[in-house]
Design a protein around this motif. Structure first.
Motif, PDB file in Angstrom:
ATOM      1  N   ALA A 102       0.582  -1.479   0.154  1.00 33.12           N
ATOM      2  CA  ALA A 102       0.117   0.490   0.322  1.00 33.12           C
ATOM      3  C   ALA A 102       0.946   1.139  -0.166  1.00 33.12           C
ATOM      4  CB  ALA A 102      -0.711   0.305   1.374  1.00 33.12           C
ATOM      5  N   ASP A 103       2.013   1.249  -0.235  1.00 26.57           N
ATOM      6  CA  ASP A 103       3.172   2.796   0.664  1.00 26.57           C
ATOM      7  C   ASP A 103       4.127   2.309  -0.457  1.00 26.57           C
ATOM      8  OD1 ASP A 103       4.161   0.290   2.299  1.00 26.57           O
ATOM      9  OD2 ASP A 103       4.767   2.169   3.756  1.00 26.57           O
ATOM     10  N   SER A 104       3.723   1.864  -1.090  1.00 27.24           N
ATOM     11  CA  SER A 104       5.177   1.350  -2.436  1.00 27.24           C
ATOM     12  C   SER A 104       4.777   1.324  -3.730  1.00 27.24           C
ATOM     13  CB  SER A 104       6.017  -0.055  -2.108  1.00 27.24           C
ATOM     14  OG  SER A 104       7.154  -0.044  -2.601  1.00 27.24           O
ATOM     15  N   SER A 105       5.061   0.436  -4.212  1.00 24.45           N
ATOM     16  CA  SER A 105       4.887  -0.406  -5.880  1.00 24.45           C
ATOM     17  C   SER A 105       5.907  -1.443  -6.520  1.00 24.45           C
ATOM     18  CB  SER A 105       5.490   1.658  -6.813  1.00 24.45           C
ATOM     19  OG  SER A 105       6.819   1.534  -6.562  1.00 24.45           O
ATOM     20  N   THR A 106       5.483  -2.153  -7.805  1.00 27.15           N
ATOM     21  CA  THR A 106       6.409  -2.470  -8.101  1.00 27.15           C
ATOM     22  C   THR A 106       7.533  -2.051  -8.248  1.00 27.15           C
ATOM     23  OG1 THR A 106       5.333  -2.458 -10.591  1.00 27.15           O
ATOM     24  CG2 THR A 106       4.160  -3.877  -8.790  1.00 27.15           C
ATOM     25  N   ALA A 107       7.511  -1.271  -9.334  1.00 19.20           N
ATOM     26  CA  ALA A 107       8.882  -0.329  -9.331  1.00 19.20           C
ATOM     27  C   ALA A 107      10.206  -0.109  -7.815  1.00 19.20           C
ATOM     28  CB  ALA A 107       8.825   0.427 -10.055  1.00 19.20           C
ATOM     29  N   ALA A 108       9.749   0.284  -7.022  1.00 14.33           N
ATOM     30  CA  ALA A 108       9.909   0.558  -5.559  1.00 14.33           C
ATOM     31  C   ALA A 108      10.140  -0.883  -5.216  1.00 14.33           C
ATOM     32  CB  ALA A 108       9.472   1.349  -4.735  1.00 14.33           C
ATOM     33  N   GLU A 109       9.982  -1.481  -4.972  1.00 11.69           N
ATOM     34  CA  GLU A 109      10.673  -2.978  -4.543  1.00 11.69           C
ATOM     35  C   GLU A 109      11.500  -3.408  -5.632  1.00 11.69           C
ATOM     36  OE1 GLU A 109       9.272  -3.987  -1.818  1.00 11.69           O
ATOM     37  OE2 GLU A 109       8.373  -2.237  -1.736  1.00 11.69           O
ATOM     38  N   LEU A 110      10.742  -3.194  -6.594  1.00  9.60           N
ATOM     39  CA  LEU A 110      12.615  -4.045  -7.371  1.00  9.60           C
ATOM     40  C   LEU A 110      13.758  -2.888  -7.567  1.00  9.60           C
ATOM     41  CD1 LEU A 110      12.954  -5.169  -9.902  1.00  9.60           C
ATOM     42  CD2 LEU A 110      12.174  -4.109 -11.830  1.00  9.60           C
ATOM     43  N   ALA A 111      13.713  -1.627  -7.229  1.00 14.26           N
ATOM     44  CA  ALA A 111      14.655  -1.014  -7.126  1.00 14.26           C
ATOM     45  C   ALA A 111      15.302  -1.692  -6.055  1.00 14.26           C
ATOM     46  CB  ALA A 111      14.591   0.287  -7.144  1.00 14.26           C
ATOM     47  N   LEU A 174      10.750   7.956  -8.300  1.00  9.34           N
ATOM     48  CA  LEU A 174      10.068   6.721  -7.902  1.00  9.34           C
ATOM     49  C   LEU A 174       9.173   6.175  -7.512  1.00  9.34           C
ATOM     50  CD1 LEU A 174      10.912   4.352 -10.018  1.00  9.34           C
ATOM     51  CD2 LEU A 174      12.406   3.437  -7.762  1.00  9.34           C
ATOM     52  N   SER A 175       9.118   7.224  -6.422  1.00 14.58           N
ATOM     53  CA  SER A 175       7.359   7.281  -5.301  1.00 14.58           C
ATOM     54  C   SER A 175       6.353   7.487  -6.624  1.00 14.58           C
ATOM     55  CB  SER A 175       7.819   8.336  -4.813  1.00 14.58           C
ATOM     56  OG  SER A 175       7.617  10.038  -4.645  1.00 14.58           O
ATOM     57  N   ARG A 176       6.659   8.334  -7.868  1.00  8.99           N
ATOM     58  CA  ARG A 176       5.361   8.714  -7.973  1.00  8.99           C
ATOM     59  C   ARG A 176       4.807   7.522  -8.897  1.00  8.99           C
ATOM     60  NH1 ARG A 176       5.385  12.114  -5.359  1.00  8.99           N
ATOM     61  NH2 ARG A 176       4.416  10.889  -4.162  1.00  8.99           N
ATOM     62  N   ALA A 177       5.795   6.627  -9.067  1.00  9.39           N
ATOM     63  CA  ALA A 177       4.981   5.243  -9.606  1.00  9.39           C
ATOM     64  C   ALA A 177       4.762   4.529  -9.295  1.00  9.39           C
ATOM     65  CB  ALA A 177       6.561   3.550 -10.038  1.00  9.39           C
ATOM     66  N   ARG A 178       3.638   4.687  -8.023  1.00 15.81           N
ATOM     67  CA  ARG A 178       2.444   4.269  -6.996  1.00 15.81           C
ATOM     68  C   ARG A 178       1.158   4.966  -7.455  1.00 15.81           C
ATOM     69  NH1 ARG A 178       0.442   0.347  -3.983  1.00 15.81           N
ATOM     70  NH2 ARG A 178      -1.779   1.004  -3.353  1.00 15.81           N
ATOM     71  N   GLU A 179       1.152   6.161  -8.174  1.00 16.32           N
ATOM     72  CA  GLU A 179       0.193   6.727  -8.350  1.00 16.32           C
ATOM     73  C   GLU A 179       0.215   6.378  -9.659  1.00 16.32           C
ATOM     74  OE1 GLU A 179       1.089   8.268  -5.050  1.00 16.32           O
ATOM     75  OE2 GLU A 179       2.180   8.171  -6.542  1.00 16.32           O
ATOM     76  N   GLU A 181       1.244   3.515 -11.287  1.00 16.90           N
ATOM     77  CA  GLU A 181       0.188   2.445 -11.186  1.00 16.90           C
ATOM     78  C   GLU A 181      -1.250   2.332 -10.714  1.00 16.90           C
ATOM     79  OE1 GLU A 181       2.528  -0.738  -8.289  1.00 16.90           O
ATOM     80  OE2 GLU A 181       4.150  -0.520  -9.300  1.00 16.90           O
ATOM     81  N   ALA A 182      -1.750   3.233 -10.424  1.00 14.64           N
ATOM     82  CA  ALA A 182      -3.009   3.389 -10.048  1.00 14.64           C
ATOM     83  C   ALA A 182      -4.048   4.309 -11.421  1.00 14.64           C
ATOM     84  CB  ALA A 182      -3.088   4.246  -9.105  1.00 14.64           C
TER      85      ALA A 182
END
Length: 206
Positions: A102-111, A174-179, A181-182
């Motif tokens: 909920a507080d991340s994204s696939t991109a951030a987790e991949l990084a 990269l924190s904008r990746a969450r938005e 993905e939404a």
């Protein structure tokens, strides 16, 4: 010359290969088997999973649940590369939620899982494949939103997009990746419900 390695052999892989071809890039497509098919591109080199990546840009054009398999083969070899994450981690059994934290994204987790000098950029996830293949979104030029933390990596991705005749828009870190993905989630759900066509999508008007 731009060089790009696209991991995957589905519709989005084909669409991004078309983007790369319009941009004049040297294209490598990595798939499970190198067996030729009628759909193979004459302007691309085909490799099997585990073989060397030739591109400076590396696109993960597979579902997010296939990322661990890719990392088994390539984690350390992605050092110094620009890694483009196009995934939308949707629960396709319900179409009701994103599967990323909920507080991340696939991109951030991949990084977090890549070498420190690999630069992850989120891009293409808001675009349906048909709008990348044609370069148009209905009657307008396709807009590609992207996000990342490294200026050089974002410039490389923007150059690819712009050279292909589309419009690149920097959405921020990269924190904008969450938005993003939404937005991708909403785009896919609308298409699945028949509210939009595969040739349509979001665009930014100046």
């Amino acid at each position: 010359m731009r060089t790009i390695s696209i991991i995957g052999s589905g519709k989005m892989s084909a669409a991004i290969a078309e983007v790369a071809a319009r941009a004049g890039a040297d294209i490598q497509i990595v798939r499970r088997s190198t067996s030729s098919s009628s759909g193979d591109r004459p302007d691309a080199t085909y490799s099997s999973m585990g073989e060397e990546l030739t591109g400076d840009l590396v696109v993960f054009a597979v579902p997010y649940n296939a990322y661990p398999s890719i990392l088994e083969h390539y984690r350390e070899r992605l050092s110094g590369k620009v890694v483009i994450d196009i995934s939308n981690p949707i629960d396709f059994t319900t179409y009701d939620e994103l599967k990323s934290p909920a507080d991340s994204s696939t991109a951030a987790e991949l990084a977090k899982q890549l070498p420190a000098d690999a630069a992850v950029v989120k891009a293409f996830n808001v675009n349906l494949g048909d709008t990348l293949t044609s370069g148009t979104n209905g009657t307008t030029t396709t807009t590609v939103l992207f996000a990342g933390d490294y200026a050089d990596a974002k410039i490389a991705v923007a150059d690819l997009i712009n050279a292909s005749g589309m419009r690149a828009v920097d959405a921020g870190p990269l924190s904008r990746a969450r938005e993003l993905e939404a937005m991708g989630f909403l785009q896919i759900v609308l298409a699945a419900l028949g509210k939009t066509r595969n040739e349509s999508g979001f665009t930014l008007l100046q």
